[in-house]
Design an enzyme around this catalytic site. Structure first.
Site, PDB file in Angstrom:
ATOM      1  N   HIS A  32     -14.551 -28.458  43.983  1.00  7.23           N
ATOM      2  CA  HIS A  32     -13.131 -28.702  44.182  1.00  7.23           C
ATOM      3  C   HIS A  32     -12.512 -27.278  44.530  1.00  7.23           C
ATOM      4  O   HIS A  32     -12.638 -26.371  43.502  1.00  7.23           O
ATOM      5  CB  HIS A  32     -12.468 -29.376  42.955  1.00  7.23           C
ATOM      6  CG  HIS A  32     -10.937 -29.387  43.290  1.00  7.23           C
ATOM      7  ND1 HIS A  32     -10.305 -29.966  44.136  1.00  7.23           N
ATOM      8  CD2 HIS A  32     -10.033 -29.022  42.351  1.00  7.23           C
ATOM      9  CE1 HIS A  32      -8.990 -29.658  43.968  1.00  7.23           C
ATOM     10  NE2 HIS A  32      -8.799 -29.395  42.975  1.00  7.23           N
ATOM     11  N   ASP A  59      -9.135 -25.152  45.328  1.00  7.91           N
ATOM     12  CA  ASP A  59      -7.820 -25.254  45.297  1.00  7.91           C
ATOM     13  C   ASP A  59      -7.362 -24.110  46.290  1.00  7.91           C
ATOM     14  O   ASP A  59      -7.842 -22.791  45.820  1.00  7.91           O
ATOM     15  CB  ASP A  59      -7.241 -24.921  43.701  1.00  7.91           C
ATOM     16  CG  ASP A  59      -7.616 -26.224  42.847  1.00  7.91           C
ATOM     17  OD1 ASP A  59      -6.981 -26.971  43.232  1.00  7.91           O
ATOM     18  OD2 ASP A  59      -7.856 -25.622  41.670  1.00  7.91           O
ATOM     19  N   ASP A  61      -7.519 -34.077  41.589  1.00  6.73           N
ATOM     20  CA  ASP A  61      -6.656 -33.090  40.688  1.00  6.73           C
ATOM     21  C   ASP A  61      -5.126 -33.256  40.783  1.00  6.73           C
ATOM     22  O   ASP A  61      -4.557 -32.487  39.803  1.00  6.73           O
ATOM     23  CB  ASP A  61      -7.285 -31.689  41.364  1.00  6.73           C
ATOM     24  CG  ASP A  61      -7.045 -30.784  40.011  1.00  6.73           C
ATOM     25  OD1 ASP A  61      -6.853 -31.026  38.819  1.00  6.73           O
ATOM     26  OD2 ASP A  61      -6.718 -29.498  40.346  1.00  6.73           O
ATOM     27  N   HIS A  73      -1.728 -29.563  45.558  1.00  2.77           N
ATOM     28  CA  HIS A  73      -1.286 -29.981  44.119  1.00  2.77           C
ATOM     29  C   HIS A  73      -0.985 -28.836  43.145  1.00  2.77           C
ATOM     30  O   HIS A  73      -0.759 -29.018  42.094  1.00  2.77           O
ATOM     31  CB  HIS A  73      -2.250 -30.962  43.585  1.00  2.77           C
ATOM     32  CG  HIS A  73      -3.475 -30.348  43.546  1.00  2.77           C
ATOM     33  ND1 HIS A  73      -4.735 -30.676  44.375  1.00  2.77           N
ATOM     34  CD2 HIS A  73      -4.225 -29.925  42.481  1.00  2.77           C
ATOM     35  CE1 HIS A  73      -5.612 -30.156  44.235  1.00  2.77           C
ATOM     36  NE2 HIS A  73      -5.645 -29.718  43.081  1.00  2.77           N
TER      37      HIS A  73
END
Length: 1337
Positions: free
Chosen positions: A394, A396, A508, A768
């Protein structure tokens, strides 16, 4: 019964309540871990002040008093009120209510408010609201009494009352009228006079005499009691004489009063030391009331309805009663949902929020069921498992580091190693979600690596899931921005790999909207996978076998838009929580610290993992398991790849080779998993009878009462920038498409690069950890610069295209200039001053409307002289209003002396330009202005300030300048609607979490009020010194413009600490605690406030609108950016508009939310008394009027200026209607070139849902009531191959036909892809360049 009183240091405040038998408390969970089981009561009465616990009353005195009561009672139950997060001024604790009763030193040490625990009966009405009239208070007491089925003997009541009287005599202090008067108001229709009356213990003793008289039903004793003359207790007397059931309510109140008064006395010395005694004097005085009797004020509030308006209202309502009968709720989904997630969230109780979500879903009860009812049964023995291990990282695109920092430090290494290892080992797989990182990496690698990646994609071992530019937040993003970033990502994937994304992966975001499954379904997805939902709801769903379900849209009549959804069972997405159900076991399989598994341990470790698989399968509806293997920025070094893949390969080989384990484990992708599931179970909702769920998953909490509802508002300045960029990008792409369709000459390469860069910057901010305001300040600053760069790019595109459209024959047309600009980071938008006196020449003012529907718009121009002439295209003079020019950067309402503000109104029929010429006036052409009357200081406080037009009348307090009431003049209905600025004070909130301790007025000092009155509009300005500046504008214009109040707030909290600022609307609407808030601006979701939950649990995201209604009227708040909205009581809504915090909330950011920006908040307040669905209790839509008002707010006109060229007199009117008009309640979401295919364009239309479209809130007469768009006619272009498509313009759904007819469905989005017919088209001169350089970062 034996009681032990102890002095304990805790963060809770406890209060003893003496009541009758029959009400039990089974268990109290104390914060420090003590359990107080039934039958062995251990209680204490304590309050913390600055972390030091003190005893409220002497323990021996309590013990002796309890003993006396116990002698009479068969059983005495001590009920403890555990402090929750309920707002202080709306809680049952009368004495601990109303801003200012409790000194702030006390508030810092206690949790805010109190709530019932396990009473069996809930009495939500017993909450003191200082703005209520006495009659309303009595009415709520009556309702509560009738709902409370408690009986008690006379002798018990008398004994308890005598005990209360003794405490009154002992504890009362004569100087405490400030707090006592708030309680007396509850039992009297007469409030206290302005001068505090001094009470002695004898006076307070009389209260207990009255209670005794009531208990004995002795009117004679009541009549002879010496009652203070200023208090009329007859109201209380009559109320409690009806029924003995009500006596217990009075006793509860009295006991709480006495105990609270004692606590108040104990903190008095500390409070005196602060020197703030005057803080409470003015906080709860009704607006405009000074030395007058409060009873007169209350009677006026209840009985006076603007004199003749009451009769007018009755007659009008009677005349329109047919609407209420005929306007019913619209037809809904024929498939009934088995679960409603939103209702599950609001129906939680305080007692449910008592455990840490990291404990997971596996508890003693489920373990018992597993071992006793499943393990080793025939069903389990015959069940073979199939397990897919799915590696992922993941990434970001910004959080603790910027997107560039993460790219260089982590992500590029992960992707390089992914290609290397998957190319070498043919059984390895990987999934990837964020196209932002992948595109950046793709642009840096050589052709050899690109070819290896293409091979992995073709083989299906590298799968793209989600596929948006980012993994978007689902609370704060508008659906335009969500779709736009998906279009970018999916178009890139289609162009680069010729693939379409089929599976969602959203692990997330902090909660999930009900709009996202609709969007993904209509992008061609087969499934979606989500992670972070409320820890209690997750457990309940998984235990009920609902980890996989169909997520439906309740309004979808065809039931074709339901999406198959998988909720992961774990709290977060690391292997510690995903490999099974017991985190303490699974954490050993994460191998975050790379190590090779010893061959001798393989059998033991394999059996441990197999045990987790069996337990996980017990909670699933089938035997196929998905085990994601990853975390944030994982797989970034070679040792991790070798250790994790190698160790799981050993475990898989061991278990696969032994038939007794009945399992097959393999590495795979989401496609592998879902193909296996659908093959085994059939199509969800068809052959596979999956559970059906509706609603969304907000708010999110991960443990205890820690709700992630603060991020709905965090970093509001950047949330505003994001919405501005959405508006400008949409405008620029619409203009670009129209120009291309008109074969205008454009510099396509530069325009395309600029618009694509703006699209990337906007898409990046939907991440997010970006739009949520939950990144490091340095990262937040980077996002801000990118947003400003996107605004600059779109501004250049708009002005360039406008020049090309107005001057098509010019090879170097004079560029237009935007009237509004942001000069530097941190600035609010400001207007460039049009210099007419200084430069002498005339100027063009060009206004562009991007809405394909009729509307009136206003233009505010800043000029250097007030004497001007404004003419339209035909040379007709335009009337305007001149007023002072305000400093747009100031939160103090500062008037600038270097210019004036000119305001005028114009009308649009569809997408197009309106052009005006403005020049300084002279003797031959005098100005056509309307002056503004200015009142800088209100001197008459005896009457309210009134702003009104022919449609609406608004009343404002002469003292505070804040709104008090609105009257709909079309029906004569007047509603009390009071604006209040409040501050939540906190020591625990952070960027993610909202966790208040107390609430008070934002600034209790006197406000400064300014009034502007004119022929086009009137305004009231309110200044709260050092904090904010508010303007409320009412237009004196017929039509939509005159049907709402336009509210603008500029605040700066840099001088404050640890507060969260809200605008609260307190009304007399009886909405049953229910309101509606939008979901991503796409649809409305029902919300319900709960008095059984803390304050923060009653907050929800809203990006564009919220409303509440009762049988008489609907109140709507229109929003221009994302906010947190909430409700804490009947008839109440509030909007949080800014936050500043000095502590981190422990969710990984490790930084306080110190946001020192000035923030502009733009709202519209709209009262409707007709045209909405009064019968819609569970679902409702905005009216058509509300939809138009909201679109007008969120897509404001673009104002440009330019110099008059040569001998020109006007720009003409040929661009007034660039397109046709759309049918009623239809919105053009986007229109853009699709750069990956020659001559290709995409358009998305939204048929808005609207209540009662035939009512007063319906569409105007000039729009066409149709569900069909003729695309060529609308675009006024010769198009071909118009095809219905998915929302990402990748997959075709079916041919629209040779006439390009687009059919619309209510509430749904319709996407169309089309080509321009062959001909002159300058876009393709540079097509190859554009196509090659399209996605460069």
């Amino acid at each position: 019964m034996q009681m032990h009183m102890r002095k304990v240091r805790v963060g809770w405040t406890y209060v003893l309540l003496l009541t009758a038998k029959g009400i039990r408390l089974s268990k109290i969970i104390v914060r420090n871990g003590y359990d107080v089981p039934e039958g062995g009561w251990e209680s204490f009465l304590a309050v913390t002040i600055n972390d030091h616990a003190i005893d409220i009353v002497d323990n021996e005195d309590i013990m002796s008093s309890v003993a006396e009561v116990m002698a009479v009672c068969d059983e005495l139950v001590l009920i403890n009120y555990m402090a929750s997060q309920a707002i202080i001024d709306t809680t049952f604790m009368l004495l601990f209510s109303c801003n200012g009763f409790i000194p702030r030193p006390m508030l810092r040490g206690m949790r805010s408010g109190l709530t019932f625990l396990d009473l069996g009966v809930t009495i939500p009405f017993l909450r003191f609201r200082h703005e209520e009239t006495a009659a309303e208070q009595r009415r709520r007491f009556l309702v509560a009494a009738n709902d409370c089925c408690m009986t008690v003997s006379q002798d018990v009541l008398q004994k308890v009352t005598e005990l209360c009287a003794r405490w009154v005599t002992k504890l009362a202090y004569p100087e405490d009228w400030i707090g006592i008067r708030k309680l007396l108001k509850l039992f009297s229709s007469f409030g206290p006079n302005d001068n505090p009356q001094r009470w002695d213990t004898t006076d307070l003793r009389q209260i207990s005499v009255i209670v005794l008289g009531l208990l004995e039903n002795s009117w004679r004793e009541l009549q002879t009691s010496k009652i203070p003359a200023t208090i009329d207790f007859s109201i209380m007397m009559r109320f409690f004489s009806f029924n003995t059931k009500r006596w217990i309510l009075l006793l509860n109140v009295l006991v709480l009063f006495l105990l609270g008064l004692t606590a108040y006395m104990q903190v008095r010395q500390t409070y005196h030391a602060t020197g703030n005694e005057a803080l409470y004097e003015e906080q709860n005085r009704p607006e405009g009331v000074h030395t007058k009797d409060n009873a007169a004020y209350y009677r006026k509030e209840m009985d006076g309805k603007n004199d003749g308006n009451a009769k007018k209202s009755d007659n009008t309502m009677a005349a329109k009663s047919s609407l209420e009968d005929t306007c019913a709720a619209s037809e809904g989904n024929p498939v009934k949902a088995t679960y409603e997630s939103s209702e599950m969230a609001s129906s939680l109780k305080f007692g449910d929020l008592t455990w840490h979500g990291d404990k997971g879903i596996w508890d003693e009860e489920i373990q018992k069921r597993f071992y006793e009812n499943y393990l080793n049964t025939e069903a389990e023995q015959n069940r073979s498992l199939k397990v897919f291990l799915v590696p992922f990282s993941h990434a970001d695109p910004g959080w603790l580091q910027t997107v560039d920092g993460y790219m260089e430090g982590s992500t590029k290494h992960t992707l390089n190693l992914m290609v290397e290892h998957l190319t070498l080992w043919k059984d390895r797989t990987f999934i990837w979600a964020e196209i932002s990182f992948f595109e950046m990496w793709w642009n840096t690698i050589n052709e050899t690596i690109k070819e290896q990646v293409r091979t992995l994609v073709e083989e299906g071992r590298l799968e793209f899931v989600n596929g948006g530019y980012v993994m978007p937040d689902e609370a704060n993003c508008h659906y335009y921005a969500i779709i736009h970033q998906y279009v970018y990502g999916h178009q890139w994937l289609h162009q680069t790999f010729n693939i379409t994304v089929k599976h969602g992966f959203s692990i997330d975001p902090f909660g999930y909207s009900s709009t996202m499954p609709y969007i993904l379904k209509n992008m061609g997805f087969d499934s979606m996978y989500i992670q972070r939902i409320h820890y209690v709801i997750r457990k309940r769903l998984v235990h009920s076998g609902v980890s996989q379900f169909l997520w439906q849209q309740p309004w979808d009549k065809s039931s074709t838009d339901s999406m198959f959804c998988y909720i992961n069972h774990g709290t977060v997405y690391t292997l510690k929580y995903t490999c099974g159900v017991e985190p303490h076991v699974c954490k050993e399989f994460d191998y975050e610290t790379p190590r090779q598994l010893d061959e001798r341990l393989v059998p033991t470790v394999s059996r441990q993992l197999m045990d987790q698989f069996r337990k996980l399968a017990y909670l699933h509806p089938h035997n196929i398991l998905l085990i994601p293997m990853g975390d944030d920025f994982r797989w970034g070094n070679k040792l991790e790849w070798d250790a994790k893949y190698g160790n799981f390969k050993k475990i898989a080989d061991y278990l696969n080779s032994d038939p007794k384990y009945r399992v097959h484990i393999q590495f795979g992708t989401f496609k592998n998993y879902y193909d296996a599931v659908f093959k085994a179970m059939g199509k969800p909702g068809k052959e596979w009878k999956t559970p059906v769920l509706k609603g969304d998953f907000f708010p999110y909490a991960d443990r205890y009462m820690e709700y992630w509802t603060g991020y709905f508002t965090s970093h509001p300045y950047q949330k505003s920038l994001s919405r501005m960029l959405e508006q400008q990008l949409r405008t620029a792409e619409i203009l670009y498409s129209i120009a291309l369709l008109r074969n205008e000459r454009l510099d396509d390469a530069k325009l395309t690069e600029g618009l694509q860069k703006a699209a990337r910057n906007l898409g990046l901010y939907q991440h997010h950890d970006a739009i949520t305001g939950t990144s490091k300040q340095a990262v937040s600053d980077d996002y801000e610069l990118r947003l400003l760069d996107g605004l600059n790019m779109t501004d250049k595109a708009i002005t360039h295209i406008a020049a090309a459209l107005f001057y098509p024959e010019s090879t170097a047309p004079k560029l237009f200039e935007s009237h509004s600009t942001i000069k530097k980071s941190g600035d609010l938008p400001s207007q460039r001053i049009i210099k007419l006196n200084e430069e002498g020449a005339a100027k063009y003012v060009v206004i562009f409307s991007s809405l394909a529907s009729a509307r009136h718009v206003t233009a505010d121009l800043y000029v250097d002289t007030e004497d001007v002439v404004i003419e339209d295209e035909q040379g007709h003079a335009i009337q305007y209003q001149v007023s002072p020019m305000l400093d747009p950067q100031s939160n103090s309402g500062k008037i600038l002396d270097n210019g004036f503000r000119l305001t005028f109104v114009t009308e649009f029929k569809t997408i197009g330009f309106q052009t005006f010429t403005i020049r300084a006036a002279n003797e031959s052409t005098p100005p056509s202005q309307h002056a503004t009357r200015i009142t800088e200081k209100v001197t008459d406080f005896s009457k309210d300030i009134i702003l009104s037009n022919t449609l609406v009348s608004a009343e404002f307090s002469p003292v505070s300048g804040l709104l008090k009431a609105i009257t709909d003049l079309s029906t004569g209905i007047r509603r009390h609607i009071r604006i209040e600025f409040k501050r939540y004070e906190t020591t625990q909130s952070g960027a993610y979490i909202f966790w208040p301790n107390a609430i008070a007025d934002l600034l209790p000092d006197s406000h400064t009020v300014r009034i502007l009155e004119g022929d086009i509009y009137s305004e009231i300005h309110v200044m709260l010194p050092g904090i904010l500046y508010q303007t409320v504008r009412l237009f004196h214009v017929n039509g939509d413009l005159g049907k709402y109040l336009d509210v603008n707030i500029v605040d700066n909290l840099a001088s404050q600490r640890n507060l969260e600022a809200v605008l609260r609307l307190t009304t007399d609407l009886r909405n049953d605690l229910t309101f509606f808030a939008d979901s991503n601006g796409f649809q409305m979701v029902k919300r319900r406030a709960s008095h059984d939950l803390p304050t923060q649990a009653n907050y929800y995201p809203a990006t564009s609108m919220a409303f509440m209604h009762d049988k008489k009227s609907r109140l709507t708040i229109h929003l221009a950016r994302a906010h947190g909205v909430g409700s804490q009581d009947v008839g109440q809504m509030e909007v949080m508009f800014d936050r500043i915090l000095t502590q981190d909330d422990g969710r990984g950011l490790q930084e306080a939310l110190n946001d020192y920006h000035s923030v502009h908040t733009h709202l519209r307040i709209q009262l409707e008394t007709n045209g909405y669905c009064r019968a819609c209790a569970t679902s409702a839509d905005p009216t058509a009027l509300a939809n138009r008002v909201n679109l007008d707010l969120n897509y404001p006109p673009t104002v440009l200026t330019a110099n008059v060229q040569g001998n020109e007199t006007s720009l003409g009117s040929r661009l007034t209607k660039l397109t046709g008009s759309l049918p009623c309640s239809t919105h053009l979401v986007l229109l853009k070139p699709l750069y990956v295919q020659r001559r290709s364009f995409g358009a998305i239309f939204h048929k808005l849902g609207a209540d009662c479209e035939s009512g007063d809130g319906g569409d105007p007469q000039e729009c066409v009531k149709d569900d069909v768009i003729y695309l060529s006619k609308f675009l006024r272009s010769n198009i071909q191959n118009a095809t219905r498509s998915t929302l990402n313009f990748v997959n075709h759904i079916g041919n629209t036909g040779t006439t390009a007819v687009v059919e619309l469905e209510r509430k749904k989005l319709t996407a169309v892809k089309f080509l321009l017919a062959p001909g002159k088209f300058s876009f393709f001169a540079d097509y190859e360049y554009v196509n090659k350089n399209l996605y460069k970062g």
